[in-house]
Scaffold this active site. Structure first.
Site, PDB file in Angstrom:
ATOM      1  N   GLY A 144       0.791  -1.341  -0.031  1.00 45.83           N
ATOM      2  CA  GLY A 144      -0.084  -0.014   0.158  1.00 45.83           C
ATOM      3  C   GLY A 144       0.779   1.047  -0.050  1.00 45.83           C
ATOM      4  O   GLY A 144       1.995   1.065   0.062  1.00 45.83           O
ATOM      5  N   THR A 181      -1.598  -3.079   7.256  1.00 49.48           N
ATOM      6  CA  THR A 181      -1.166  -2.068   6.396  1.00 49.48           C
ATOM      7  C   THR A 181      -1.850  -0.858   6.061  1.00 49.48           C
ATOM      8  O   THR A 181      -1.511   0.118   6.101  1.00 49.48           O
ATOM      9  CB  THR A 181      -1.434  -3.061   4.892  1.00 49.48           C
ATOM     10  OG1 THR A 181      -0.525  -3.999   4.968  1.00 49.48           O
ATOM     11  CG2 THR A 181      -0.918  -1.764   3.817  1.00 49.48           C
ATOM     12  N   GLU A 185      -0.646   3.053   6.600  1.00 49.28           N
ATOM     13  CA  GLU A 185      -0.577   3.791   5.713  1.00 49.28           C
ATOM     14  C   GLU A 185      -1.494   5.140   6.093  1.00 49.28           C
ATOM     15  O   GLU A 185      -1.423   6.145   5.625  1.00 49.28           O
ATOM     16  CB  GLU A 185      -1.340   3.287   4.276  1.00 49.28           C
ATOM     17  CG  GLU A 185      -0.297   2.174   3.701  1.00 49.28           C
ATOM     18  CD  GLU A 185       0.879   2.692   3.491  1.00 49.28           C
ATOM     19  OE1 GLU A 185       1.358   3.913   3.174  1.00 49.28           O
ATOM     20  OE2 GLU A 185       1.855   1.963   3.465  1.00 49.28           O
ATOM     21  N   HIS A 188       0.573   7.279   7.963  1.00 48.34           N
ATOM     22  CA  HIS A 188       1.099   8.261   6.822  1.00 48.34           C
ATOM     23  C   HIS A 188       0.531   9.426   6.496  1.00 48.34           C
ATOM     24  O   HIS A 188       0.568  10.736   6.287  1.00 48.34           O
ATOM     25  CB  HIS A 188       1.702   7.739   5.525  1.00 48.34           C
ATOM     26  CG  HIS A 188       2.969   6.925   5.867  1.00 48.34           C
ATOM     27  ND1 HIS A 188       3.994   7.230   6.379  1.00 48.34           N
ATOM     28  CD2 HIS A 188       3.253   5.532   5.507  1.00 48.34           C
ATOM     29  CE1 HIS A 188       4.926   6.253   6.431  1.00 48.34           C
ATOM     30  NE2 HIS A 188       4.513   5.107   5.979  1.00 48.34           N
ATOM     31  N   TRP A 196      12.060   4.656  11.803  1.00 45.99           N
ATOM     32  CA  TRP A 196      13.594   5.057  11.526  1.00 45.99           C
ATOM     33  C   TRP A 196      13.809   6.271  10.808  1.00 45.99           C
ATOM     34  O   TRP A 196      14.977   6.512  10.393  1.00 45.99           O
ATOM     35  CB  TRP A 196      14.150   3.474  10.724  1.00 45.99           C
ATOM     36  CG  TRP A 196      13.407   3.415   9.336  1.00 45.99           C
ATOM     37  CD1 TRP A 196      14.270   4.176   8.224  1.00 45.99           C
ATOM     38  CD2 TRP A 196      12.303   2.720   8.907  1.00 45.99           C
ATOM     39  NE1 TRP A 196      13.139   3.659   7.015  1.00 45.99           N
ATOM     40  CE2 TRP A 196      11.999   2.775   7.564  1.00 45.99           C
ATOM     41  CE3 TRP A 196      11.387   2.123   9.675  1.00 45.99           C
ATOM     42  CZ2 TRP A 196      11.160   2.424   6.921  1.00 45.99           C
ATOM     43  CZ3 TRP A 196      10.211   1.418   9.035  1.00 45.99           C
ATOM     44  CH2 TRP A 196      10.174   1.607   7.662  1.00 45.99           C
ATOM     45  N   VAL A 207       9.115  12.550  16.132  1.00 42.20           N
ATOM     46  CA  VAL A 207       8.721  12.133  17.173  1.00 42.20           C
ATOM     47  C   VAL A 207       9.529  11.925  18.357  1.00 42.20           C
ATOM     48  O   VAL A 207      10.345  11.033  18.386  1.00 42.20           O
ATOM     49  CB  VAL A 207       7.686  11.035  16.983  1.00 42.20           C
ATOM     50  CG1 VAL A 207       6.860  10.344  18.353  1.00 42.20           C
ATOM     51  CG2 VAL A 207       6.609  11.257  15.872  1.00 42.20           C
ATOM     52  N   GLN A 213      15.930   4.527  15.635  1.00 43.47           N
ATOM     53  CA  GLN A 213      16.394   3.335  14.899  1.00 43.47           C
ATOM     54  C   GLN A 213      16.980   3.309  13.932  1.00 43.47           C
ATOM     55  O   GLN A 213      16.866   4.392  12.908  1.00 43.47           O
ATOM     56  CB  GLN A 213      14.719   2.746  14.740  1.00 43.47           C
ATOM     57  CG  GLN A 213      14.702   1.323  14.256  1.00 43.47           C
ATOM     58  CD  GLN A 213      13.194   0.832  14.291  1.00 43.47           C
ATOM     59  OE1 GLN A 213      12.381   0.978  15.156  1.00 43.47           O
ATOM     60  NE2 GLN A 213      12.602   0.025  13.166  1.00 43.47           N
ATOM     61  N   ASP A 249       1.803  -8.210  10.604  1.00 38.71           N
ATOM     62  CA  ASP A 249       0.707  -7.613  11.292  1.00 38.71           C
ATOM     63  C   ASP A 249       0.614  -8.092  12.738  1.00 38.71           C
ATOM     64  O   ASP A 249       0.056  -7.351  13.489  1.00 38.71           O
ATOM     65  CB  ASP A 249      -0.456  -7.906  10.298  1.00 38.71           C
ATOM     66  CG  ASP A 249      -0.886  -6.903   9.207  1.00 38.71           C
ATOM     67  OD1 ASP A 249       0.244  -6.422   8.815  1.00 38.71           O
ATOM     68  OD2 ASP A 249      -2.141  -7.061   8.535  1.00 38.71           O
TER      69      ASP A 249
END
Length: 332
Positions: A144, A181, A185, A188, A196, A207, A213, A249
């Site tokens: 995705g 997923t 998304e 985002h 990372w 954040v 990472q 997941d």
């Protein structure tokens, strides 16, 4: 990106101590763009994904018990919910599901063809008022993708998910068969970056409460993973169970308080219509954990092992049939 990050930081500095007056509810339209019968996923599969989004963003997901204790204190109820739209852009009643048959056998990212009828896709509904999610056959093994918010009008605003990775029933395939997923998304879409960082290794996800990472993680690692990564002093290692990593997941289970603040900032600054929307007011399938009419399914310890006899001075998790989980310690 730099402008949005600066505006976001300014907003957080000014408002991050403010208590939300209401739960934010985001109307969703799911465009099912299908060529084969399998791609024309069922209503039940779509509804399962909406329920997963609600559970993950409200932290009512049953796998909260898998969050390492060191991060339980910053795991967030994001106070964001999602509902299938009840009114379309013309004011007519709708199910929030838009099915479009296509001659295209698959879609890619370049040019966002699934978002346009001219390339065999489906036109978005008003992107200021709806979260548009397209479900289709994505090529090249892509699960995705999504567009982050911005201060300019983006004709490609929305989320695209492969039909094999949407929801937790029907065509959903392991190890991406629990709807994470879309959780990732939509993160985002609400201005979260990978844990990372945006680019390269040991980056900055903007954040403060997520550990630094080095790179993405896959599969389902054991905790702690990569202690002291990126030359830090961090014995707890990577937060690989964060929704903004790349693990399976079943291994994901939290957003942090810092990520919540960044998402709330994005809604207030760039997606503010959702603060006052009236497009959907339906049930969002969040279990009411205050209900007393519930039955105990099982008791497990922090490693997920079923406990048959009471244990004193040990954290135990009581899992109920309404999806709620209670953490208890029997003191001796």
């Amino acid at each position: 990106i730099e402008k949005v990050n600066a505006e976001t930081q300014n907003w957080i500095t000014k408002y991050n101590t403010a208590k939300l007056a209401d739960i934010i509810s985001i109307p969703v339209v799911v465009h099912v763009v299908w060529n084969t019968t399998a791609e024309n996923i069922s209503d039940a599969q779509i509804i399962s994904q909406i329920e997963i989004l609600n559970n993950d963003y409200r932290r009512t997901n049953i796998d909260t018990i898998n969050t390492p204790s060191v991060w339980e204190g910053i795991a967030a109820d994001c106070e964001i919910e999602f509902c299938l739209a009840e009114t379309d852009p013309n004011g007519n009643p709708t199910t929030g599901i838009n099915r479009v048959q296509t001659t295209q056998t698959s879609f890619g990212m370049n040019g966002d063809p699934v978002m346009s009828t001219s390339s065999g896709g489906s036109e978005p509904w008003d992107q200021d008022d709806y979260l548009n999610i397209w479900v289709c056959d994505l090529g090249s093994g892509l699960l995705g993708y999504a567009s982050p918010p911005s201060s300019w009008s983006n004709p490609s605003d929305g989320v695209v998910i492969g039909y094999k990775y949407f929801g937790n029933t029907g065509t959903a395939q392991p190890p991406y068969h629990k709807g994470r997923t879309a959780t990732h998304e939509v993160g985002h879409w609400l201005n979260l970056e990978h844990v990372w960082g945006a680019w390269g290794s040991c980056g900055n996800d903007q954040v403060s409460d997520t550990p630094k990472q080095e790179m993405e993680n896959y599969s389902c690692p054991s905790f702690p993973l990569h202690p002291n990564a990126c030359s830090t002093t961090n014995p707890n290692g990577d937060m690989f169970m964060n929704y903004m990593d790349y693990t399976n997941d079943a291994c994901m289970n939290l957003f942090t308080q810092g990520q919540k603040t960044r998402m709330i900032s994005a809604i207030n600054q760039y997606r503010s219509n959702h603060l006052t929307q009236t497009i959907c007011n339906g049930i969002t399938s969040i279990p009411d954990i205050s209900l007393t009419d519930k039955e105990l399914i099982k008791i497990v310890d922090v490693l997920g092992r079923v406990i048959l006899k009471p244990i004193t001075n040990t954290p135990l998790f009581y899992i109920y049939d309404n999806g709620s989980v209670e953490k208890r310690i029997i003191l001796e």
